[in-house]
Write an enzyme that holds these catalytic residues in place. Sequence first.
Site, mmCIF file in Angstrom:
data_model
loop_
_atom_site.group_PDB
_atom_site.id
_atom_site.type_symbol
_atom_site.label_atom_id
_atom_site.label_comp_id
_atom_site.label_asym_id
_atom_site.label_seq_id
_atom_site.Cartn_x
_atom_site.Cartn_y
_atom_site.Cartn_z
ATOM 1 N N LYS A 206 -3.374 -12.706 5.385
ATOM 2 C CA LYS A 206 -3.528 -13.384 5.606
ATOM 3 C C LYS A 206 -4.328 -13.707 4.163
ATOM 4 C CE LYS A 206 -9.023 -13.581 5.048
ATOM 5 N NZ LYS A 206 -10.129 -13.132 5.772
ATOM 6 N N GLU A 212 2.484 -3.977 -0.690
ATOM 7 C CA GLU A 212 3.121 -3.992 0.605
ATOM 8 C C GLU A 212 4.182 -4.841 1.542
ATOM 9 O OE1 GLU A 212 0.365 -3.148 -0.092
ATOM 10 O OE2 GLU A 212 -0.503 -0.947 0.620
ATOM 11 N N GLY A 267 -9.873 -9.737 8.671
ATOM 12 C CA GLY A 267 -8.415 -9.163 8.821
ATOM 13 C C GLY A 267 -9.123 -8.422 9.588
ATOM 14 N N ARG A 268 -9.577 -7.281 10.489
ATOM 15 C CA ARG A 268 -9.730 -6.046 11.211
ATOM 16 C C ARG A 268 -10.493 -6.921 12.243
ATOM 17 N NH1 ARG A 268 -12.254 -5.189 6.899
ATOM 18 N NH2 ARG A 268 -14.597 -5.127 6.865
ATOM 19 N N GLU A 353 -13.908 0.680 8.470
ATOM 20 C CA GLU A 353 -13.440 -0.138 6.931
ATOM 21 C C GLU A 353 -15.505 -0.869 7.369
ATOM 22 O OE1 GLU A 353 -9.343 -1.267 6.246
ATOM 23 O OE2 GLU A 353 -10.521 -3.437 6.866
ATOM 24 N N HIS A 384 -4.327 20.137 25.256
ATOM 25 C CA HIS A 384 -3.446 21.553 24.007
ATOM 26 C C HIS A 384 -3.371 21.859 22.808
ATOM 27 C CE1 HIS A 384 -2.080 21.689 28.457
ATOM 28 N NE2 HIS A 384 -2.691 20.271 27.804
ATOM 29 N N LYS A 495 -6.362 -1.821 -3.946
ATOM 30 C CA LYS A 495 -4.985 -2.759 -3.733
ATOM 31 C C LYS A 495 -5.474 -3.550 -5.454
ATOM 32 C CE LYS A 495 -5.274 -5.493 0.845
ATOM 33 N NZ LYS A 495 -5.204 -6.585 1.312
HETATM 34 C C1 G6Q Z 1 -8.957 -6.039 7.089
HETATM 35 C C2 G6Q Z 1 -8.536 -5.354 5.599
HETATM 36 C C3 G6Q Z 1 -7.279 -4.716 4.946
HETATM 37 C C4 G6Q Z 1 -5.870 -6.382 5.453
HETATM 38 C C5 G6Q Z 1 -5.243 -5.472 4.854
HETATM 39 C C6 G6Q Z 1 -3.897 -6.266 4.757
HETATM 40 O O1 G6Q Z 1 -9.967 -6.298 7.107
HETATM 41 O O2 G6Q Z 1 -9.027 -6.325 5.111
HETATM 42 O O3 G6Q Z 1 -6.890 -4.104 6.019
HETATM 43 O O4 G6Q Z 1 -6.091 -6.558 6.556
HETATM 44 O O5 G6Q Z 1 -5.228 -4.892 3.396
HETATM 45 O O6 G6Q Z 1 -3.936 -7.914 4.136
HETATM 46 P P1 G6Q Z 1 -3.279 -9.166 4.361
HETATM 47 O O7 G6Q Z 1 -3.859 -9.546 5.260
HETATM 48 O O8 G6Q Z 1 -4.578 -10.242 3.122
HETATM 49 O O9 G6Q Z 1 -2.051 -9.096 3.829
#
Ligand code: G6Q
Length: 536
Positions: A206, A212, A267-268, A353, A384, A495
């Site tokens: 986003k 990462e 994001g989620r 989250e 199990h 982050k």
């Molecule tokens: C989701 C969070 C988090 C985010 C990631 C990736 O709701 O904000 O999980 O999606 O940190 O972020 P970017 O899409 O900006 O790389």
Amino acid sequence: MNLLSSSVSWKKLSALAEETANDRISDYFAADPARFDKMSLRLGELFLDFSKNKVNDKVLKALIDLAEHSPLRQRRAQMFSGDIVNVTEKRPVLHTALRNRGQDSVIVDGEDVMPSIRASLEKLKGFSEQVRSGEWKGYKGNRITDIVNIGIGGSDLGPNMTVRALLHAKHPDLKLHFVSNVDGQHIKKVLKSLKPESTLFIVSTKTFSTQETLLNAQTARRWFYKNAGEDADVGQHFVAVSTNQEAAMEFGIRQENIFEFWAWVGGRYSLWSSIGLPIALSIGYEGFIELLEGAYEMDQHFLNAPMEENMPVLMALIGIWYINFLGAETQAVIPYDQALHQLPAFLQQLDMESNGKSVDIEGNPVDYATGPIVWGQTGSNGQHAFFQLLHQGTRFVPIDFIASLEADEQTTEHHFALLTNMLAQANAFMNGDDSDGLLDYQMCPGNRPSNVILLDRISPRSLGALIALYEHKVFVQGAIWNINSFDQWGVQLGKRLANEISRNIEQKSQDYDPSTQGLMELVRAAFERQDSGSKK
Ligand code: G6Q
């Protein structure tokens, strides 16, 4: 004391918790033979049985009363209509607009967002069809056979879980891979089996600033040039999904290959947007639309069904009963379906989250528990392993069982065993075992509650409805707890600090506590040794 915990409805529920402390779920069934019929609901391909919960009519009524006296109705209307509900980031939250299959407009800042959502879907359609048909060619003229989604958190878990759940419907000539971890072993392992001429990378981020994802994308680009040659057209092999066009273009992605979405998609909650590109590539655009339709059906149900018959509301309220009045710390999610093996990880992010918060929407500390620890893995494997604690341990763990009725033709016998195991477990958790002749340590106390969610089959439509069910469940709990379910300042802190620490290790900063300082020194020394070793 917060308004919520001093409210009449809250106090009533506290009193009911004492009053029903020794009730047994099995007695509720004995007293009311129609309980299963009364406490189960169907919506399209999804069936919810919530009768094996430790709630009687009085408790349910008091929970609904709590919801009616909370900001739930108002917040729900605000979310769907594009008002600012994410107050700390001053944004609307509109994953529901992404799957709005009706004709209604959704106004943000005086503008209807639906035309741009439809345009982005058209773009997704065109691109996914080109890749799936083989019309999209790599730099050597080959069709694409492997797609690597590079993203993390919300830009990984949703599409990853969905693609895996719907593998039975995937394109036969396309293989989807997901790289998320910054651990280089992850991307190394994926790249090992790939050829640059037939591989497409989707850089899903986003913000286009997540460490990462950027590191993994740079490594992928280096691998591409190394194996394809410096002159190969990287633009045919890298696309991006991002709100940050400028940074994506700087990375080398062509403007026309950037799939946009908007700040108001969390994001989620983003798998319904262009972040769902891997899903459309895997199961086709029509399948992706069915996923949206399933979610839309759940949205309409959430908006219109009375509280007493509203699946997300009921699941949320029963969760609140356990968390705030019966002391549950965790919520287990156990899919009896291998295709749903990533679902617990996805729901863990969605719930933890969103509702892992300890100040309310006005910034006051809360004096009640909020989101539970969500965990789980597939049955029957769990039986199990950790089910022992669920049967006989000292903790109170409500469980959601999820399964699909339709079996794969070649493995009907397995599917029957899978389902019967699940039913046996749900039954055993409720009834326990105190048969004659059992020794103390063999007894299982039972009275442990569960929901059972049955999908007719795992289809894009049923999965869409299932995911939306959980999204709204989380929303309802957040509204009642009066917290902001849509920010994630803890994630942002991580982050920021990761970037700071890597800068400060190089600069030998002394500004940290002795433990962090000592560990930084060990890391720095190890890297210096490796550096000088590699130069020899
Ligand atoms: C989701 C969070 C988090 C985010 C990631 C990736 O709701 O904000 O999980 O999606 O940190 O972020 P970017 O899409 O900006 O790389």
